[in-house]
Design a protein around this motif. Structure first.
Motif, short mmCIF file in Angstrom:
data_model
loop_
_atom_site.label_atom_id
_atom_site.label_comp_id
_atom_site.label_asym_id
_atom_site.label_seq_id
_atom_site.Cartn_x
_atom_site.Cartn_y
_atom_site.Cartn_z
N ALA A 60 7.90 -4.67 -15.93
CA ALA A 60 6.88 -3.74 -16.15
C ALA A 60 5.96 -3.73 -15.39
CB ALA A 60 6.74 -3.09 -18.20
N LYS A 61 5.31 -4.63 -15.36
CA LYS A 61 4.28 -4.62 -14.53
C LYS A 61 4.95 -3.91 -12.25
CE LYS A 61 1.26 -7.99 -16.62
NZ LYS A 61 0.78 -9.15 -16.65
N SER A 62 6.05 -4.77 -12.40
CA SER A 62 5.99 -4.10 -11.18
C SER A 62 6.38 -3.37 -11.11
CB SER A 62 7.68 -5.50 -10.46
OG SER A 62 7.30 -6.62 -10.90
N GLU A 83 11.69 9.50 -11.73
CA GLU A 83 12.46 8.58 -11.95
C GLU A 83 12.00 7.43 -12.24
OE1 GLU A 83 16.22 8.42 -9.46
OE2 GLU A 83 15.87 10.43 -8.98
N ALA A 84 10.68 7.11 -11.25
CA ALA A 84 9.59 5.50 -10.98
C ALA A 84 9.66 5.84 -12.47
CB ALA A 84 9.12 5.90 -10.32
N ARG A 85 8.50 6.90 -13.36
CA ARG A 85 7.92 6.77 -15.14
C ARG A 85 9.37 7.09 -15.40
NH1 ARG A 85 2.87 8.85 -16.12
NH2 ARG A 85 3.92 8.16 -18.24
N VAL A 125 5.11 3.01 -9.54
CA VAL A 125 4.85 4.01 -10.08
C VAL A 125 3.51 4.50 -9.25
CG1 VAL A 125 3.75 5.38 -12.02
CG2 VAL A 125 6.21 4.42 -12.02
N THR A 126 2.56 3.58 -9.67
CA THR A 126 0.52 3.61 -9.65
C THR A 126 1.13 4.19 -7.66
OG1 THR A 126 0.46 2.63 -10.88
CG2 THR A 126 -1.52 2.64 -8.75
N LEU A 127 1.76 3.67 -7.19
CA LEU A 127 1.50 4.01 -5.14
C LEU A 127 2.59 4.89 -5.58
CD1 LEU A 127 2.97 0.58 -4.32
CD2 LEU A 127 0.87 1.83 -3.65
N LEU A 128 3.40 5.69 -5.94
CA LEU A 128 4.13 6.83 -5.58
C LEU A 128 3.04 8.14 -5.84
CD1 LEU A 128 7.73 6.46 -6.52
CD2 LEU A 128 7.40 6.95 -4.66
N ARG A 129 2.64 7.72 -7.33
CA ARG A 129 1.69 8.82 -7.59
C ARG A 129 0.28 8.95 -6.32
NH1 ARG A 129 1.15 10.65 -12.78
NH2 ARG A 129 -0.21 11.98 -12.55
N ASP A 130 0.94 9.04 -5.99
CA ASP A 130 0.00 8.86 -3.98
C ASP A 130 0.47 10.01 -3.05
OD1 ASP A 130 -1.71 9.76 -1.82
OD2 ASP A 130 -2.30 7.22 -1.78
N THR A 170 1.01 -1.55 -0.03
CA THR A 170 0.36 -0.13 -0.10
C THR A 170 1.00 1.12 0.03
OG1 THR A 170 -0.14 0.32 2.38
CG2 THR A 170 -1.75 -1.43 0.99
N ALA A 171 0.50 2.39 -0.51
CA ALA A 171 1.46 3.47 -0.53
C ALA A 171 1.16 3.96 1.18
CB ALA A 171 -0.35 4.37 -0.79
N GLU A 172 0.78 3.66 1.83
CA GLU A 172 0.85 3.75 3.93
C GLU A 172 1.95 3.20 3.54
OE1 GLU A 172 -2.15 3.13 2.37
OE2 GLU A 172 -3.26 5.01 2.53
N GLN A 173 2.33 2.36 3.68
CA GLN A 173 3.37 1.11 3.43
C GLN A 173 5.10 1.64 2.88
OE1 GLN A 173 1.67 -2.31 2.50
NE2 GLN A 173 2.30 -4.21 4.70
N LEU A 174 4.50 1.81 2.13
CA LEU A 174 5.40 2.89 1.15
C LEU A 174 5.77 4.79 1.70
CD1 LEU A 174 7.06 1.50 -1.57
CD2 LEU A 174 5.58 3.68 -2.67
N GLY A 175 4.73 4.85 2.64
CA GLY A 175 5.27 6.27 2.72
C GLY A 175 6.17 6.16 4.46
N GLN A 176 5.87 4.60 4.83
CA GLN A 176 6.37 4.33 6.56
C GLN A 176 7.82 3.68 6.27
OE1 GLN A 176 3.48 2.45 7.77
NE2 GLN A 176 1.86 3.66 8.03
N ASN A 177 7.94 3.19 5.03
CA ASN A 177 9.02 1.95 5.15
C ASN A 177 9.20 2.52 3.68
OD1 ASN A 177 11.13 0.19 4.87
ND2 ASN A 177 10.60 -0.46 6.72
#
Length: 270
Positions: A112-114, A137-139, A119-124, A55-62
């Motif tokens: 590409a799917k990964s 950079e992700a794009r 990219v989708t997560l970082l856009r939040d 999730t975006a929340e997990q990505l933001g925390q770690n």
């Protein structure tokens, strides 16, 4: 997050002492270690179960969740490059079989799917705390992977004499690498990091030139011009983010007409 530096350092460190198979093996070990740290691994005695999506929340925390996605993409990419390099080392001179070509494409599609997931997560950005540069950079990473996938779909054939058909076949490859080039060039101008210069010189620009040749584009057209023309402008956020780094990133270059000097063109434009 330094996405590009993270990926390139992993590639360089592994390929300096081994080959793509060595890189793939290292990635498997690193992925196992990260999964254990993030409590996403399956114990040896337990039955495998599909893990919940990151999730975006997990990505933001770690940020290790971002590393988990990137290394997953890289392992699939390394698998594709291993198959490709193994064939290149084959002295028989035979073309890559259709089954192997399809396997290479399938691994690049998985990568590409990964990359698209990241990219989708970082856009939040409000949740992930990602900067515009992180998203760009992700794009660019995603675009280079999708460009490589499209390259492999077309690379088995000889250059066709049908210019219109060739241009259509190579359009998606040009589009992917053009997006990557415009972004990396803007990032280079903003950050002055050599990693972006090396990617452009060693991978992106040569591939665009080859794809342009296959698409029957004149050799006199500059790579920068090709990339700007094929850049996906339908994404307003992407266009705005790139132009914030470099206002001239997507601007057409002035071409002097016969009998007119650069000085006269510039004076007329004022």
């Amino acid at each position: 997050m330094d996405i590009t530096t993270f990926v390139i350092k992993h590639r360089d460190d592994a390929l300096l002492v081994g080959d793509y198979n060595t890189y793939r093996t290292q990635l498997s070990r690193q992925l196992l270690a990260i999964r254990k740290r993030l409590s996403r691994s399956t114990p040896k005695t337990a039955k495998y179960t599909t893990k919940d999506a990151i999730t975006a929340e997990q990505l933001g925390q770690n940020h290790e969740f971002a590393h988990l996605i990137l290394l997953t993409a890289e392992r699939a990419w390394a698998h594709a490059m291993r198959m490709k390099s193994t064939h290149a080392e084959d002295s028989t001179g035979q073309a890559i079989s259709r089954s192997i070509r399809n396997h290479i494409v399938s691994r690049l599609n998985k990568a590409a799917k990964s990359a698209e997931e990241l990219v989708t997560l970082l856009r939040d950005q409000t949740v992930t705390k990602a900067s515009d540069i992180d998203v760009l950079e992700a794009r660019a990473y995603l675009a280079s992977i999708t460009g490589a996938e499209e390259f492999e779909k077309q690379a088995e054939g000889q250059r066709s004499a049908d210019a219109k058909a060739s241009k259509h076949r190579w359009q998606k490859c040009l589009r992917g690498y053009s997006e990557a080039r415009v972004i990396y060039a803007a990032l280079l101008k903003e950050t002055k990091k050599d990693v972006f210069r090396e990617i452009l010189a060693n991978t992106v620009d040569p591939t665009i030139r080859y794809a342009a040749y296959q698409a029957h584009l004149p050799r006199t057209i500059a790579i920068a011009t090709i990339s700007k023309k094929n850049f996906p402008r339908e994404d307003p956020w992407l266009v705005a983010a790139v132009e914030r780094l470099d206002p001239d990133a997507l601007r057409d270059e002035i071409t002097p007409t016969p009998g007119k000097s650069w000085a006269s063109l510039l004076s007329n434009s004022g």
